[in-house]
Design a protein around this motif. Structure first.
Motif, PDB file in Angstrom:
ATOM      1  N   PRO A 144       9.529  -7.422  33.428  1.00 62.88           N
ATOM      2  CA  PRO A 144       8.824  -7.809  34.701  1.00 62.88           C
ATOM      3  C   PRO A 144       7.844  -6.668  34.819  1.00 62.88           C
ATOM      4  CG  PRO A 144      11.248  -8.183  35.132  1.00 62.88           C
ATOM      5  CD  PRO A 144      11.149  -7.509  33.719  1.00 62.88           C
ATOM      6  N   PHE A 145       6.483  -7.010  35.283  1.00 65.27           N
ATOM      7  CA  PHE A 145       5.542  -6.167  35.438  1.00 65.27           C
ATOM      8  C   PHE A 145       4.682  -6.488  36.624  1.00 65.27           C
ATOM      9  CE2 PHE A 145       4.019  -9.344  32.630  1.00 65.27           C
ATOM     10  CZ  PHE A 145       2.850  -9.620  33.137  1.00 65.27           C
ATOM     11  N   CYS A 146       3.912  -5.556  37.342  1.00 65.90           N
ATOM     12  CA  CYS A 146       2.994  -5.413  38.358  1.00 65.90           C
ATOM     13  C   CYS A 146       1.797  -5.121  38.043  1.00 65.90           C
ATOM     14  CB  CYS A 146       3.765  -4.872  39.583  1.00 65.90           C
ATOM     15  SG  CYS A 146       2.657  -4.762  40.823  1.00 65.90           S
ATOM     16  N   LEU A 147       0.724  -5.932  38.158  1.00 66.44           N
ATOM     17  CA  LEU A 147      -0.782  -5.330  37.824  1.00 66.44           C
ATOM     18  C   LEU A 147      -1.233  -4.719  38.982  1.00 66.44           C
ATOM     19  CD1 LEU A 147      -2.161  -8.563  36.276  1.00 66.44           C
ATOM     20  CD2 LEU A 147      -1.266  -6.349  35.255  1.00 66.44           C
ATOM     21  N   ILE A 148      -1.954  -3.737  38.998  1.00 64.06           N
ATOM     22  CA  ILE A 148      -2.191  -3.063  40.268  1.00 64.06           C
ATOM     23  C   ILE A 148      -3.682  -2.924  40.388  1.00 64.06           C
ATOM     24  CG2 ILE A 148      -2.200  -0.643  41.859  1.00 64.06           C
ATOM     25  CD1 ILE A 148       0.803  -0.212  40.096  1.00 64.06           C
ATOM     26  N   PHE A 149      -4.431  -3.432  41.506  1.00 65.46           N
ATOM     27  CA  PHE A 149      -5.865  -3.226  41.433  1.00 65.46           C
ATOM     28  C   PHE A 149      -6.246  -2.577  42.693  1.00 65.46           C
ATOM     29  CE2 PHE A 149      -4.708  -7.313  39.747  1.00 65.46           C
ATOM     30  CZ  PHE A 149      -5.460  -7.611  38.741  1.00 65.46           C
ATOM     31  N   GLY A 150      -7.353  -1.565  42.357  1.00 63.70           N
ATOM     32  CA  GLY A 150      -7.613  -0.662  43.450  1.00 63.70           C
ATOM     33  C   GLY A 150      -8.781  -1.201  44.440  1.00 63.70           C
ATOM     34  N   THR A 151      -9.299  -0.165  45.066  1.00 64.34           N
ATOM     35  CA  THR A 151     -10.646  -0.518  45.944  1.00 64.34           C
ATOM     36  C   THR A 151     -11.798  -0.947  45.233  1.00 64.34           C
ATOM     37  OG1 THR A 151     -11.444   1.727  46.075  1.00 64.34           O
ATOM     38  CG2 THR A 151      -9.922   1.132  47.309  1.00 64.34           C
ATOM     39  N   GLU A 152     -12.545  -1.911  45.820  1.00 63.92           N
ATOM     40  CA  GLU A 152     -13.772  -2.305  45.098  1.00 63.92           C
ATOM     41  C   GLU A 152     -14.725  -1.301  44.509  1.00 63.92           C
ATOM     42  OE1 GLU A 152     -12.704  -3.144  47.969  1.00 63.92           O
ATOM     43  OE2 GLU A 152     -12.557  -5.286  48.269  1.00 63.92           O
ATOM     44  N   HIS A 153     -14.738  -0.100  44.950  1.00 63.01           N
ATOM     45  CA  HIS A 153     -15.587   0.875  44.354  1.00 63.01           C
ATOM     46  C   HIS A 153     -14.864   1.757  43.625  1.00 63.01           C
ATOM     47  CE1 HIS A 153     -18.864  -1.237  46.721  1.00 63.01           C
ATOM     48  NE2 HIS A 153     -18.009  -1.097  47.832  1.00 63.01           N
ATOM     49  N   ALA A 154     -13.791   2.442  44.096  1.00 60.92           N
ATOM     50  CA  ALA A 154     -13.151   3.485  43.465  1.00 60.92           C
ATOM     51  C   ALA A 154     -12.039   3.216  42.691  1.00 60.92           C
ATOM     52  CB  ALA A 154     -12.625   4.544  44.600  1.00 60.92           C
ATOM     53  N   GLY A 155     -11.724   1.996  42.481  1.00 62.74           N
ATOM     54  CA  GLY A 155     -10.616   1.440  41.576  1.00 62.74           C
ATOM     55  C   GLY A 155      -9.164   2.055  42.202  1.00 62.74           C
ATOM     56  N   VAL A 156      -8.341   1.955  41.373  1.00 60.79           N
ATOM     57  CA  VAL A 156      -6.787   2.515  41.758  1.00 60.79           C
ATOM     58  C   VAL A 156      -7.003   3.823  42.193  1.00 60.79           C
ATOM     59  CG1 VAL A 156      -5.631   0.722  40.295  1.00 60.79           C
ATOM     60  CG2 VAL A 156      -6.147   2.670  39.409  1.00 60.79           C
ATOM     61  N   SER A 157      -5.948   4.313  43.095  1.00 56.77           N
ATOM     62  CA  SER A 157      -6.052   5.770  43.412  1.00 56.77           C
ATOM     63  C   SER A 157      -5.319   6.614  42.372  1.00 56.77           C
ATOM     64  CB  SER A 157      -5.010   5.882  44.660  1.00 56.77           C
ATOM     65  OG  SER A 157      -3.754   5.263  44.326  1.00 56.77           O
ATOM     66  N   ASP A 158      -5.531   7.919  42.645  1.00 59.43           N
ATOM     67  CA  ASP A 158      -4.786   8.859  41.641  1.00 59.43           C
ATOM     68  C   ASP A 158      -3.448   8.831  41.550  1.00 59.43           C
ATOM     69  OD1 ASP A 158      -7.561   9.825  41.117  1.00 59.43           O
ATOM     70  OD2 ASP A 158      -7.336  11.356  42.576  1.00 59.43           O
ATOM     71  N   GLU A 159      -3.018   8.574  42.806  1.00 60.19           N
ATOM     72  CA  GLU A 159      -1.343   8.399  43.098  1.00 60.19           C
ATOM     73  C   GLU A 159      -0.984   7.195  42.095  1.00 60.19           C
ATOM     74  OE1 GLU A 159       1.967   8.195  46.683  1.00 60.19           O
ATOM     75  OE2 GLU A 159      -0.139   7.796  47.063  1.00 60.19           O
ATOM     76  N   ILE A 160      -1.556   6.265  42.115  1.00 56.28           N
ATOM     77  CA  ILE A 160      -1.339   5.116  41.152  1.00 56.28           C
ATOM     78  C   ILE A 160      -1.502   5.492  39.721  1.00 56.28           C
ATOM     79  CG2 ILE A 160      -2.043   2.808  40.140  1.00 56.28           C
ATOM     80  CD1 ILE A 160      -0.181   2.567  42.777  1.00 56.28           C
ATOM     81  N   MET A 161      -2.440   6.108  39.358  1.00 58.86           N
ATOM     82  CA  MET A 161      -2.762   6.427  38.025  1.00 58.86           C
ATOM     83  C   MET A 161      -1.669   7.667  37.715  1.00 58.86           C
ATOM     84  SD  MET A 161      -5.384   5.048  36.806  1.00 58.86           S
ATOM     85  CE  MET A 161      -6.158   5.951  35.244  1.00 58.86           C
ATOM     86  N   ALA A 162      -1.130   8.285  38.516  1.00 61.18           N
ATOM     87  CA  ALA A 162      -0.040   9.369  37.893  1.00 61.18           C
ATOM     88  C   ALA A 162       1.260   8.763  38.036  1.00 61.18           C
ATOM     89  CB  ALA A 162       0.082  10.400  39.177  1.00 61.18           C
ATOM     90  N   SER A 163       1.410   7.540  38.370  1.00 59.26           N
ATOM     91  CA  SER A 163       2.894   6.872  38.569  1.00 59.26           C
ATOM     92  C   SER A 163       2.700   5.569  37.674  1.00 59.26           C
ATOM     93  CB  SER A 163       3.006   6.176  39.954  1.00 59.26           C
ATOM     94  OG  SER A 163       3.219   7.522  40.825  1.00 59.26           O
ATOM     95  N   ALA A 164       1.801   5.189  37.231  1.00 59.72           N
ATOM     96  CA  ALA A 164       1.539   4.044  36.474  1.00 59.72           C
ATOM     97  C   ALA A 164       2.514   4.178  35.023  1.00 59.72           C
ATOM     98  CB  ALA A 164       0.439   3.587  36.079  1.00 59.72           C
TER      99      ALA A 164
END
Length: 237
Positions: A144-164
């Motif tokens: 199972p997987f979860c696709l993560i989408f960030g803000t319209e301008h900045a994209g996914v947060s650094d926290e998500i990038m580090a935890s993905a």
């Protein structure tokens, strides 16, 4: 999630077959056979194998589109983080699809990460800034997987990038990154949900218990003044 949807989820969740059976029989009496068939047919295509998380979606039209994409392609759950702005679908754009999708609001990105990982999801950050897999090469059969989408301008947060656990990009051949979050989500949700459903090794369906609960909630959502009708016939002791 709307207050009505939240109330129905609380009312209809966590019961056994003995509780559901008589109430389902009674409440479906207020539906046409055609309406019940639509609910059952739609439910048969619902999945929790794939879900999405969106961080701080600012524009109501994008929030609305994300809900509609999930409903259209059979994703039952949508998760949000709203530390900077509220996830607020426009009622005129969402067109009632929020009645059929479960929206879970997390208090922080850290809480969302913890909750989704505890539920067994791979966290897949969608970003054009990493050399990573594409919709064609992403391994849908790995679990199972979860696709993560960030803000319209900045994209996914650094926290998500580090935890993905993984990163996913849509290859583009233009000179600018021209896809907004709504368009990107539509492409990825469609392509990956289709690959998931076509895989003979994936059991993407809901469990019997999930089906029973969800169908009853949908029946209740389809009947005008359903809570009062149910309480009159089955008064809580």
């Amino acid at each position: 999630m709307t207050s009505i949807a939240s109330r129905l989820k609380s009312l209809c969740s966590g019961h056994d077959e003995e509780w559901y059976a008589p109430r389902m029989e009674y409440m479906t009496g207020f539906l046409t056979a055609e309406r019940l068939e639509v609910l059952q047919r739609t439910l048969a295509q619902r999945t929790r194998y794939m879900t999405i998380l969106t961080e701080n979606t600012f524009h109501p039209q994008n929030a609305s589109a994300l809900v509609r994409h999930c409903e259209a392609f059979g994703l039952q759950d949508l998760h949000t983080v709203e530390t900077l702005c509220k996830f607020n679908p426009n009622v005129n754009i969402v067109r009632g699809t929020d009645k059929w999708v479960d929206i879970t609001r997390h208090s922080s990105t850290a809480e969302a990460i913890s909750s989704l990982k505890a539920a067994g999801y791979r966290l897949v950050a969608t970003t054009p800034h990493r050399e990573s897999c594409t919709p064609e090469t992403f391994d849908v059969e790995k679990g199972p997987f979860c696709l993560i989408f960030g803000t319209e301008h900045a994209g996914v947060s650094d926290e998500i990038m580090a935890s993905a656990d993984e990163y996913l990009r849509i290859p583009m051949c233009g000179m600018v990154e021209s896809l907004n979050v709504s368009a990107s989500a539509a492409i990825l949700i469609y392509m990956l949900s289709q690959r998931m459903r076509l895989s003979p090794s994936i059991d993407w369906h809901l469990s019997e218990e999930e089906n029973r609960e969800l169908l009853f909630r949908w029946v209740m959502s389809s009947v005008r003044d359903a809570e009062r009708i149910l309480e009159r016939e089955f008064p809580e002791k």
